[in-house]
Scaffold this active site. Structure first.
Site, PDB file in Angstrom:
ATOM      1  N   HIS A 141       0.820  -1.223   0.000  1.00  0.00           N
ATOM      2  CA  HIS A 141       0.000   0.000   0.000  1.00  0.00           C
ATOM      3  C   HIS A 141       0.853   1.272   0.000  1.00  0.00           C
ATOM      4  O   HIS A 141       0.329   2.365  -0.225  1.00  0.00           O
ATOM      5  CB  HIS A 141      -0.928   0.039   1.222  1.00  0.00           C
ATOM      6  N   ASP A 178      -3.027 -10.503  -2.296  1.00  0.00           N
ATOM      7  CA  ASP A 178      -3.568  -9.968  -1.037  1.00  0.00           C
ATOM      8  C   ASP A 178      -5.014  -9.535  -1.321  1.00  0.00           C
ATOM      9  O   ASP A 178      -5.334  -9.095  -2.420  1.00  0.00           O
ATOM     10  CB  ASP A 178      -2.718  -8.769  -0.603  1.00  0.00           C
ATOM     11  N   HIS A 180      -6.611  -7.033  -0.434  1.00  0.00           N
ATOM     12  CA  HIS A 180      -6.749  -5.595  -0.660  1.00  0.00           C
ATOM     13  C   HIS A 180      -6.031  -5.197  -1.949  1.00  0.00           C
ATOM     14  O   HIS A 180      -5.098  -5.879  -2.376  1.00  0.00           O
ATOM     15  CB  HIS A 180      -6.170  -4.822   0.539  1.00  0.00           C
ATOM     16  N   ASP A 266      -4.872 -12.742   3.480  1.00  0.00           N
ATOM     17  CA  ASP A 266      -6.154 -12.217   3.957  1.00  0.00           C
ATOM     18  C   ASP A 266      -7.294 -12.493   2.970  1.00  0.00           C
ATOM     19  O   ASP A 266      -8.422 -12.069   3.193  1.00  0.00           O
ATOM     20  CB  ASP A 266      -6.062 -10.720   4.299  1.00  0.00           C
TER      21      ASP A 266
END
Ligand code: ZN
Length: 366
Positions: A141, A178, A180, A266
């Site tokens: 991120h 991931d 996200h 995740d």
């Protein structure tokens, strides 16, 4: 087949304080621990050890990323601020207010980026066939000018820029599984036609309104950013189809020198921050597809660098399954939880999921 593995004790010492989830503890919210606590990663490393797999992996020591390494990706201002706040007795925050780090956090973050560098260098040099960098804090991120989403420095991009600058690597394909959106990596490479950025994630989870199908890169790089935002509730049916119809053909067409996976666990059915349904066996299946493709296009060269994953009981089994696939070694330490989710009807590809994947296929003419 030699598989490299990076893990350093200091990765477990990166402090995210006593936040409850990501809410600062107070007289209103009972103190607990941050979502990004050491537990998932430390327990993953412990399972690699106790399963016996560690002795069959090539342990790659991490060396802290240098300022030159960090500045190939980040601004001087970001680096200076992290270093300054790291000197505070109470540490600081990577940039968005949700990403705390303790005193000395700069050194640990530089060691995380350095772990990704060491793993990628070992793969590119041929010292190992593939490698997994179990690093912390995560990186996907972080953008050039700031950290966010629990990330301080963009570990994968820093590693990629190291081997492009010093080892003659030109073209790199990144797959971010991931849950996200890998917004930081995308932002860093949005105008770079020599880095293919593929992110497969839960639709509109984090960051908000990021990772949409129509974000495709710009200028000469148009088409080298590929987003696959799957609906919440997607299982291995959707992931497998997305790999077969988008990820594999896109990488084949791109023809990279090496493949980098930004690996978050995740997307598992156990994760408290997301709503997807992958199991350890599902991650294993996706790993197998990537390794077969890598054999075809880049002499098997794959480096994975660890990102998110917030279930302390389940992340270790997802990680072990991926490492078993990478190394070709079965430990016999089977996933004790996955059976609870493997037969859910939602593991099968739904019409809505297939439509979304078709939209990505059409956008990129795959
Ligand atoms: Zn994540």
């Amino acid at each position: 087949m030699a598989t490299g593995f990076v893990w350093e004790e200091l990765y477990g010492w990166h402090s995210t304080g006593s936040n409850t989830g990501q809410i600062p503890s107070s007289s209103i919210v009972q103190p607990y621990q941050h979502f990004e606590s050491p537990e998932t990663k430390v327990r993953f490393a412990s399972l690699v050890e106790v399963s016996g797999l560690a002795k069959d992996l090539v342990r790659i020591p991490a060396i802290p990323a240098t300022e030159e390494d960090l500045l190939r990706v980040h601004t001087q201002e970001h680096l200076d601020r992290i270093k300054r706040e790291s000197l505070n007795p109470k540490g600081g925050d990577a940039g968005d207010g949700d990403s705390p780090f303790g005193s000395g956090g700069f050194e640990i973050a530089a060691l995380a980026a350095g772990g990704a560098i060491a793993a990628l260098r070992a793969v590119v040099s041929g010292e190992v066939n593939n490698a997994y960098a179990l690093v912390r804090p995560p990186g996907h991120h972080a953008i050039a000018s700031m950290g966010m989403g629990y990330c301080m420095f963009a570990n994968a991009a820093i590693a990629i820029e190291n081997v492009r600058a010093t080892m003659g690597v030109q073209r790199v394909a990144i797959v971010d599984w991931d849950v996200h959106h890998g917004n930081g990596t995308q932002d860093i490479y949005f105008s770079d036609p020599d880095v293919l950025c593929i992110s497969i994630h839960q639709d509109n989870l984090y960051p908000a309104n990021s990772g949409l199908v129509d974000e495709i890169g710009d200028g000469l790089a148009a088409g080298s950013v590929i987003n696959i935002p799957l609906p919440a509730g997607s299982g291995i049916g959707a992931y497998s189809s997305a790999f077969d119809r988008v990820v594999l053909p896109a990488i084949r067409r791109f023809n990279p020198d090496v493949i980098v996976i930004t690996s978050g666990f995740d997307s598992s059915a156990f994760d408290p921050l997301a709503q997807m349904l992958l199991t350890a066996a599902g991650y294993s299946e996706l790993t197998k597809k990537i390794l077969q493709l890598a054999d075809e296009v880049c002499s098997g060269r794959v480096m994975m660098t660890h990102e998110g994953g917030y279930s302390p009981v389940y992340v270790p089994y997802c990680g072990l399954a991926v490492l078993e696939e990478m190394s070709g070694i079965k430990t016999g330490m089977n996933d004790p939880y996955g059976h609870a989710f493997e037969n859910l009807p939602d593991q099968k590809l739904s019409a809505a999921q297939a439509d979304r994947i078709s939209q990505v296929v059409a956008t990129h003419a795959l």
